[in-house]
Design a protein around this motif. Structure first.
Motif, PDB file in Angstrom:
ATOM      1  N   MET A   1       0.837  -1.199   0.000  1.00 26.29           N
ATOM      2  CA  MET A   1       0.000   0.000   0.000  1.00 26.29           C
ATOM      3  C   MET A   1       0.876   1.255   0.000  1.00 26.29           C
ATOM      4  N   GLY A   2       1.967   1.220   0.748  1.00 25.73           N
ATOM      5  CA  GLY A   2       2.895   2.352   0.756  1.00 25.73           C
ATOM      6  C   GLY A   2       3.482   2.596  -0.626  1.00 25.73           C
ATOM      7  N   GLN A   3       3.844   1.528  -1.321  1.00 25.79           N
ATOM      8  CA  GLN A   3       4.379   1.650  -2.685  1.00 25.79           C
ATOM      9  C   GLN A   3       3.327   2.232  -3.633  1.00 25.79           C
ATOM     10  N   ALA A   4       2.076   1.774  -3.498  1.00 24.73           N
ATOM     11  CA  ALA A   4       0.998   2.260  -4.361  1.00 24.73           C
ATOM     12  C   ALA A   4       0.754   3.747  -4.129  1.00 24.73           C
ATOM     13  N   VAL A   5       0.744   4.166  -2.866  1.00 21.16           N
ATOM     14  CA  VAL A   5       0.565   5.586  -2.540  1.00 21.16           C
ATOM     15  C   VAL A   5       1.701   6.398  -3.153  1.00 21.16           C
ATOM     16  N   GLU A   6       2.921   5.921  -2.987  1.00 28.86           N
ATOM     17  CA  GLU A   6       4.093   6.617  -3.527  1.00 28.86           C
ATOM     18  C   GLU A   6       4.002   6.753  -5.053  1.00 28.86           C
ATOM     19  N   ALA A   7       3.423   5.749  -5.725  1.00 29.93           N
ATOM     20  CA  ALA A   7       3.289   5.777  -7.185  1.00 29.93           C
ATOM     21  C   ALA A   7       2.124   6.655  -7.647  1.00 29.93           C
ATOM     22  N   GLY A   8       1.284   7.088  -6.695  1.00 33.91           N
ATOM     23  CA  GLY A   8       0.153   7.940  -7.046  1.00 33.91           C
ATOM     24  C   GLY A   8      -1.126   7.194  -7.369  1.00 33.91           C
ATOM     25  N   ALA A   9      -1.141   5.875  -7.170  1.00 24.14           N
ATOM     26  CA  ALA A   9      -2.328   5.072  -7.453  1.00 24.14           C
ATOM     27  C   ALA A   9      -3.355   5.217  -6.333  1.00 24.14           C
ATOM     28  N   ASP A  10      -4.616   5.025  -6.674  1.00 22.48           N
ATOM     29  CA  ASP A  10      -5.666   4.936  -5.664  1.00 22.48           C
ATOM     30  C   ASP A  10      -5.666   3.530  -5.093  1.00 22.48           C
ATOM     31  N   ILE A  11      -6.208   3.385  -3.878  1.00 20.58           N
ATOM     32  CA  ILE A  11      -6.249   2.078  -3.220  1.00 20.58           C
ATOM     33  C   ILE A  11      -7.670   1.779  -2.789  1.00 20.58           C
ATOM     34  N   LEU A  12      -8.135   0.588  -3.189  1.00 24.29           N
ATOM     35  CA  LEU A  12      -9.391   0.020  -2.702  1.00 24.29           C
ATOM     36  C   LEU A  12      -8.991  -1.075  -1.722  1.00 24.29           C
ATOM     37  N   PHE A  13      -9.332  -0.872  -0.452  1.00 24.56           N
ATOM     38  CA  PHE A  13      -8.906  -1.763   0.632  1.00 24.56           C
ATOM     39  C   PHE A  13     -10.084  -2.583   1.129  1.00 24.56           C
ATOM     40  N   LEU A  14      -9.998  -3.907   0.998  1.00 22.88           N
ATOM     41  CA  LEU A  14     -11.021  -4.821   1.490  1.00 22.88           C
ATOM     42  C   LEU A  14     -10.555  -5.410   2.808  1.00 22.88           C
ATOM     43  N   THR A  15     -11.450  -5.430   3.804  1.00 21.78           N
ATOM     44  CA  THR A  15     -11.057  -5.908   5.123  1.00 21.78           C
ATOM     45  C   THR A  15     -12.273  -6.195   5.987  1.00 21.78           C
ATOM     46  N   ALA A  16     -12.074  -7.026   6.984  1.00 19.73           N
ATOM     47  CA  ALA A  16     -13.101  -7.256   8.000  1.00 19.73           C
ATOM     48  C   ALA A  16     -12.942  -6.264   9.149  1.00 19.73           C
ATOM     49  N   VAL A  17     -11.851  -5.487   9.123  1.00 18.59           N
ATOM     50  CA  VAL A  17     -11.534  -4.548  10.195  1.00 18.59           C
ATOM     51  C   VAL A  17     -11.369  -3.150   9.581  1.00 18.59           C
ATOM     52  N   PRO A  18     -12.481  -2.482   9.265  1.00 15.78           N
ATOM     53  CA  PRO A  18     -12.394  -1.213   8.542  1.00 15.78           C
ATOM     54  C   PRO A  18     -11.737  -0.074   9.318  1.00 15.78           C
ATOM     55  N   ASP A  19     -11.569  -0.219  10.628  1.00 15.30           N
ATOM     56  CA  ASP A  19     -10.894   0.827  11.398  1.00 15.30           C
ATOM     57  C   ASP A  19      -9.413   0.507  11.623  1.00 15.30           C
ATOM     58  N   ALA A  20      -8.877  -0.466  10.899  1.00 19.02           N
ATOM     59  CA  ALA A  20      -7.457  -0.808  11.000  1.00 19.02           C
ATOM     60  C   ALA A  20      -6.619   0.362  10.502  1.00 19.02           C
ATOM     61  N   ALA A  21      -5.418   0.487  10.994  1.00 22.45           N
ATOM     62  CA  ALA A  21      -4.535   1.580  10.594  1.00 22.45           C
ATOM     63  C   ALA A  21      -4.306   1.593   9.086  1.00 22.45           C
ATOM     64  N   ALA A  22      -4.203   0.439   8.462  1.00 24.56           N
ATOM     65  CA  ALA A  22      -3.965   0.369   7.017  1.00 24.56           C
ATOM     66  C   ALA A  22      -5.081   1.049   6.228  1.00 24.56           C
ATOM     67  N   ALA A  23      -6.281   1.054   6.759  1.00 16.46           N
ATOM     68  CA  ALA A  23      -7.418   1.668   6.058  1.00 16.46           C
ATOM     69  C   ALA A  23      -7.202   3.156   5.818  1.00 16.46           C
ATOM     70  N   SER A  24      -6.408   3.793   6.660  1.00 18.86           N
ATOM     71  CA  SER A  24      -6.177   5.230   6.506  1.00 18.86           C
ATOM     72  C   SER A  24      -5.394   5.560   5.235  1.00 18.86           C
ATOM     73  N   ARG A  25      -4.694   4.593   4.670  1.00  8.34           N
ATOM     74  CA  ARG A  25      -3.950   4.803   3.429  1.00  8.34           C
ATOM     75  C   ARG A  25      -4.829   4.625   2.193  1.00  8.34           C
ATOM     76  N   ALA A  26      -6.007   4.065   2.371  1.00 15.63           N
ATOM     77  CA  ALA A  26      -6.864   3.718   1.235  1.00 15.63           C
ATOM     78  C   ALA A  26      -7.692   4.900   0.756  1.00 15.63           C
ATOM     79  N   SER A  27      -7.935   4.934  -0.536  1.00 13.37           N
ATOM     80  CA  SER A  27      -8.853   5.906  -1.128  1.00 13.37           C
ATOM     81  C   SER A  27     -10.291   5.510  -0.813  1.00 13.37           C
ATOM     82  N   LEU A  28     -10.521   4.202  -0.717  1.00  8.56           N
ATOM     83  CA  LEU A  28     -11.847   3.655  -0.450  1.00  8.56           C
ATOM     84  C   LEU A  28     -11.695   2.356   0.323  1.00  8.56           C
ATOM     85  N   VAL A  29     -12.509   2.183   1.359  1.00  8.87           N
ATOM     86  CA  VAL A  29     -12.511   0.955   2.154  1.00  8.87           C
ATOM     87  C   VAL A  29     -13.818   0.223   1.884  1.00  8.87           C
TER      88      VAL A  29
END
Length: 184
Positions: free
Chosen positions: A98-126
């Motif tokens: 996800m860090g690499q994708a952000v650095e490249a300028g890509a959007d992130i769609l993050f799928l998870t059972a834990v939507p309040d996880a720290a990783a979700a903050s990097r996503a464009s959409l959860v």
């Protein structure tokens, strides 16, 4: 419990997950996928298998898609979408990618059972998938072991999303079959 009874229980549990899914993030996810210049997918373990299944269907729809880690995967850039799953919320590989994708300028769609996880903050959409994973076994008592409920829900959700995308893109089942490999 007989194997058929177990299968019925598993299907009922999957139905309960589907009932808890929120419509708005699913529609937003389909919109992002349909408008992306390129889609790259990633997931660990069995989640990764479900992500590969999604990539195959996106290809059948005529979208530009790759699986992270495949030798032919192109670099991500602005206008691209990184679709990534981390059922338990945090996985070191997912976090790094996800860090690499952000650095490249890509959007992130993050799928998870834990939507309040720290990783979700990097996503464009959860896109929350409210199902038990290997690491969230306290979420609900499932007859399915470890993360199987989450992974099964991914498959069902992806089929629904592909149906939405096919209508959105004006693609028929015949169009999709025409893009299926002839090398089987």
């Amino acid at each position: 419990m007989s194997p058929k009874d177990f299968a019925r229980t598993a299907l009922a549990e999957l139905g309960e997950v589907v009932d808890r899914l929120e419509e708005a993030p699913i529609r937003a996810a389909c919109e992002r996928i349909a408008s992306a210049r390129h889609v790259m997918v990633y997931g660990c373990g069995r989640e990764g298998l479900m992500m590969r299944a999604l990539a195959m269907r996106l290809h059948h729809l005529g979208l530009s898609v790759s699986v992270q880690g495949d030798m032919a995967a192109p670099p991500l850039a602005r206008g691209d979408l990184f679709v990534v799953s981390a059922g338990p919320g945090e996985l070191s590989t997912v976090d790094a990618l996800m860090g690499q994708a952000v650095e490249a300028g890509a959007d992130i769609l993050f799928l998870t059972a834990v939507p309040d996880a720290a990783a979700a903050s990097r996503a464009s959409l959860v896109l929350p998938i409210p199902a038990q994973t290997r690491a969230t076994e306290d979420m609900a008592a499932s007859a399915l072991p470890m993360g199987s409920l989450y992974e099964g829900a991914m498959f069902v959700l992806f089929e629904a999303m592909v149906d939405d995308l096919a209508r959105r893109l004006g693609k028929s089942a015949q169009d999709m079959r025409a893009r299926h490999t002839n090398m089987e």
